[in-house]
Structure formats: C-alpha cells, structure tokens
Design a protein around this motif. Structure first.
Motif, PDB file in Angstrom:
ATOM      1  N   SER A 259       0.837  -1.204   0.000  1.00 27.06           N
ATOM      2  CA  SER A 259       0.000   0.000   0.000  1.00 27.06           C
ATOM      3  C   SER A 259       0.869   1.250   0.000  1.00 27.06           C
ATOM      4  N   ILE A 260       1.900   1.249   0.849  1.00 27.96           N
ATOM      5  CA  ILE A 260       2.806   2.396   0.914  1.00 27.96           C
ATOM      6  C   ILE A 260       3.486   2.607  -0.433  1.00 27.96           C
ATOM      7  N   MET A 261       3.971   1.534  -1.030  1.00 29.26           N
ATOM      8  CA  MET A 261       4.669   1.647  -2.303  1.00 29.26           C
ATOM      9  C   MET A 261       3.744   2.158  -3.407  1.00 29.26           C
ATOM     10  N   THR A 262       2.501   1.740  -3.371  1.00 31.57           N
ATOM     11  CA  THR A 262       1.545   2.195  -4.385  1.00 31.57           C
ATOM     12  C   THR A 262       1.303   3.697  -4.267  1.00 31.57           C
ATOM     13  N   VAL A 263       1.165   4.185  -3.025  1.00 31.43           N
ATOM     14  CA  VAL A 263       0.975   5.627  -2.825  1.00 31.43           C
ATOM     15  C   VAL A 263       2.217   6.389  -3.278  1.00 31.43           C
ATOM     16  N   VAL A 264       3.395   5.844  -2.990  1.00 33.31           N
ATOM     17  CA  VAL A 264       4.639   6.475  -3.423  1.00 33.31           C
ATOM     18  C   VAL A 264       4.695   6.558  -4.940  1.00 33.31           C
ATOM     19  N   VAL A 265       4.336   5.457  -5.615  1.00 36.82           N
ATOM     20  CA  VAL A 265       4.361   5.444  -7.086  1.00 36.82           C
ATOM     21  C   VAL A 265       3.363   6.449  -7.648  1.00 36.82           C
ATOM     22  N   LEU A 266       2.172   6.510  -7.069  1.00 33.25           N
ATOM     23  CA  LEU A 266       1.175   7.494  -7.522  1.00 33.25           C
ATOM     24  C   LEU A 266       1.716   8.916  -7.393  1.00 33.25           C
ATOM     25  N   THR A 267       2.352   9.194  -6.258  1.00 30.36           N
ATOM     26  CA  THR A 267       2.912  10.530  -6.038  1.00 30.36           C
ATOM     27  C   THR A 267       4.024  10.823  -7.026  1.00 30.36           C
ATOM     28  N   LEU A 268       4.866   9.828  -7.297  1.00 26.17           N
ATOM     29  CA  LEU A 268       5.971  10.018  -8.246  1.00 26.17           C
ATOM     30  C   LEU A 268       5.455  10.278  -9.648  1.00 26.17           C
ATOM     31  N   VAL A 269       4.390   9.596 -10.038  1.00 27.78           N
ATOM     32  CA  VAL A 269       3.816   9.817 -11.374  1.00 27.78           C
ATOM     33  C   VAL A 269       3.332  11.257 -11.516  1.00 27.78           C
ATOM     34  N   VAL A 270       2.583  11.735 -10.504  1.00 29.62           N
ATOM     35  CA  VAL A 270       2.106  13.116 -10.533  1.00 29.62           C
ATOM     36  C   VAL A 270       3.285  14.076 -10.536  1.00 29.62           C
ATOM     37  N   ASP A 271       4.305  13.751  -9.746  1.00 26.44           N
ATOM     38  CA  ASP A 271       5.482  14.610  -9.651  1.00 26.44           C
ATOM     39  C   ASP A 271       6.213  14.712 -10.984  1.00 26.44           C
ATOM     40  N   VAL A 272       6.422  13.579 -11.655  1.00 30.58           N
ATOM     41  CA  VAL A 272       7.129  13.592 -12.935  1.00 30.58           C
ATOM     42  C   VAL A 272       6.354  14.411 -13.971  1.00 30.58           C
ATOM     43  N   LEU A 273       5.037  14.263 -13.973  1.00 33.51           N
ATOM     44  CA  LEU A 273       4.223  15.049 -14.904  1.00 33.51           C
ATOM     45  C   LEU A 273       4.325  16.536 -14.589  1.00 33.51           C
ATOM     46  N   PHE A 274       4.335  16.875 -13.305  1.00 35.11           N
ATOM     47  CA  PHE A 274       4.451  18.276 -12.899  1.00 35.11           C
ATOM     48  C   PHE A 274       5.798  18.856 -13.320  1.00 35.11           C
ATOM     49  N   VAL A 275       6.881  18.168 -12.977  1.00 33.16           N
ATOM     50  CA  VAL A 275       8.218  18.663 -13.308  1.00 33.16           C
ATOM     51  C   VAL A 275       8.391  18.767 -14.818  1.00 33.16           C
ATOM     52  N   SER A 276       7.870  17.788 -15.558  1.00 35.48           N
ATOM     53  CA  SER A 276       8.000  17.806 -17.020  1.00 35.48           C
ATOM     54  C   SER A 276       7.227  18.960 -17.645  1.00 35.48           C
TER      55      SER A 276
END
Length: 261
Positions: free
Chosen positions: A194-211
C-alpha cells in the motif's frame, strides 16, 4: 505610500495599496519579481484592449525553489490563470468593481481573476513579456507553502466550478489512494505494498508536474535532480488539498456572506 498593519493578510495588503492611489492604472509587483525596463510601457499598451494584463513569471511559484536549487532548463509556458498576481496592471475602473478582498490569505489573485472573467472583464497574459521570479524560500519552507497552497486550493473547485489540471491530478491521486486504502482494509494488499503504491502514484504526478515546468534538454542531470527533489513538495500539496476539504463548507459560507464587499 500605503502602509499596512503587521500580520495583515495578503488581500489586505493589496487592498491597502489599491485604496491609497488615485491613478487610473493600478499595478502590483511582488518583492521577489524583477520586471524588465519596458514592463510598464508594454502593460499600458495592452490595456488599450484589456482591463488587466500581466507578464509571464519564470519560474512560476510552484517550482521556483526547485529551479533555484537544481537550475534545470525552463519550459516557455504561461500559467493556468488568465493573469498572475505577481506582476499585473489593472485599470482602476475594473478594480473598483472587483476589489481585492481584505480577508484573502492565499489565492487572492486567482479568485479575483475568476470573478472578473466570469463577469465579462478582459484579462490578458502578454506572451512576450517575461519577468524573473527570484524565490527566497528554503526547501523546507517551500514544502510548508505547498501544503498551505493545497489546503487553499481545495475550495477553488467548489467556488468557481472550474476544473484545472491540478484538480485532475489531485482527483486521480485521491482515487488511487482511496482504492489502495480499501484494498488494504480488505486484505487484498499488504501494508508495504500500500505504501509503495501511494509512493508510485505521487511520483507519477510529480514527474508530470516537473516535465510541464522543465525540459530535460540540454541538461538531463539537472532535470533528474528536479524530479528527485520535488516529491515531498508534491505530496505536501496533494495531502493539503485532501485536508482542505474539511474547510470547504466553512469557506463557502464565508464567501457567500462576504461576496460583493
């Protein structure tokens, strides 16, 4: 020169300046914004066909600290609002009809822009007018600011019924987060998954934001550095938006009582 009381809110500071001048044009430039020498002339030229105009701040506020630390290559992009409050020039007539609210703490420029455009005012971002944003916050102050911004932004969707990209990102992240929580409660996935899934979701949003703010060329290492530093800020924003839902009923009641003031 307008003076304001210590601890006065951002809206009160703007309102104080607005009320202190008799000029037919009223401008606001934040302390960390450096405008070019032709800023006033260009804004006055554009005001012949508009009620309010602003330049494009580079970098914008959400990524300014990351930009200062990592110095990646900026994308040439405008913000998601018709104007930005960090450098803007209004006609006195439109600000008389739609003054800044003294109670506003964050998002006062977004709210004002939406009220103006929904009432037919003409606002414009001057595409070739760039201003420099020299952010002074520390990294930890930026994380705190992103939380506060998220809390405030939670009510914007309900106040103006306008769906922006940040809203879609938050709704997607929230849906994923709730699905993971439900799956964990049902025993479908374990705690660490569960923790890893939330981390991955956050990273996806983050990469889209930074890009959307920076480009990997010609400095990919700096771009990757921005991606590495940004997740805590993005998580603070997303969590802040979820926490801000608790304030929405109160804020909407207060907005209804004070509208038109």
């Amino acid at each position: 020169t307008a003076r304001r009381q210590p601890r006065a809110r951002r809206g009160a500071a703007r309102r104080s300046g607005q009320d202190a001048t008799g000029s037919p044009w009223i401008g606001f430039v934040d302390a960390d914004i450096v405008v070019p020498a032709n800023w006033l002339r260009r804004c006055l030229e554009e005001l012949s066909n508009a009620d309010g105009v602003s330049g494009i701040a580079q970098p914008d506020g959400d990524c300014a600290v990351i930009c200062r630390i990592c110095q990646p290559t900026l994308r040439n992009r405008r913000g998601s609002v018709e104007i930005t409050g960090n450098n803007v020039l209004f006609s006195r007539e439109v600000l008389t009809r739609f003054p800044f609210s003294p109670d506003a703490t964050l998002g006062e420029d977004f709210r004002l822009a939406k009220m103006m455009t929904q009432s037919g005012a003409r606002l414009r971002t001057v595409e070739d007018l760039k201003v420099v944003h020299r952010e002074s916050k520390t990294y930890w102050e930026a994380i705190s600011w992103m939380w506060q911004t998220g809390v405030d932004a939670a009510s914007l969707l309900f106040e103006f019924h306008v769906v922006r990209l940040p809203d879609l990102a938050w709704l997607t992240w929230t849906a994923g987060f709730l699905a993971v929580v439900a799956a964990a409660r049902l025993g479908v996935v374990g705690f660490w998954m569960s923790i890893m899934t939330v981390v991955v979701l956050t990273l996806v949003v983050d990469v889209l934001f930074v890009s959307s703010r920076f480009t990997p060329r010609p400095l990919p290492i700096r771009f990757l550095g921005a991606i590495a530093l940004s997740p805590p800020m993005m998580l603070a924003y997303l969590a802040g938006r979820s926490a801000g839902l608790l304030r929405v009923p109160h804020l909407l009641r207060h907005s209804t009582r004070t509208s038109g003031l």
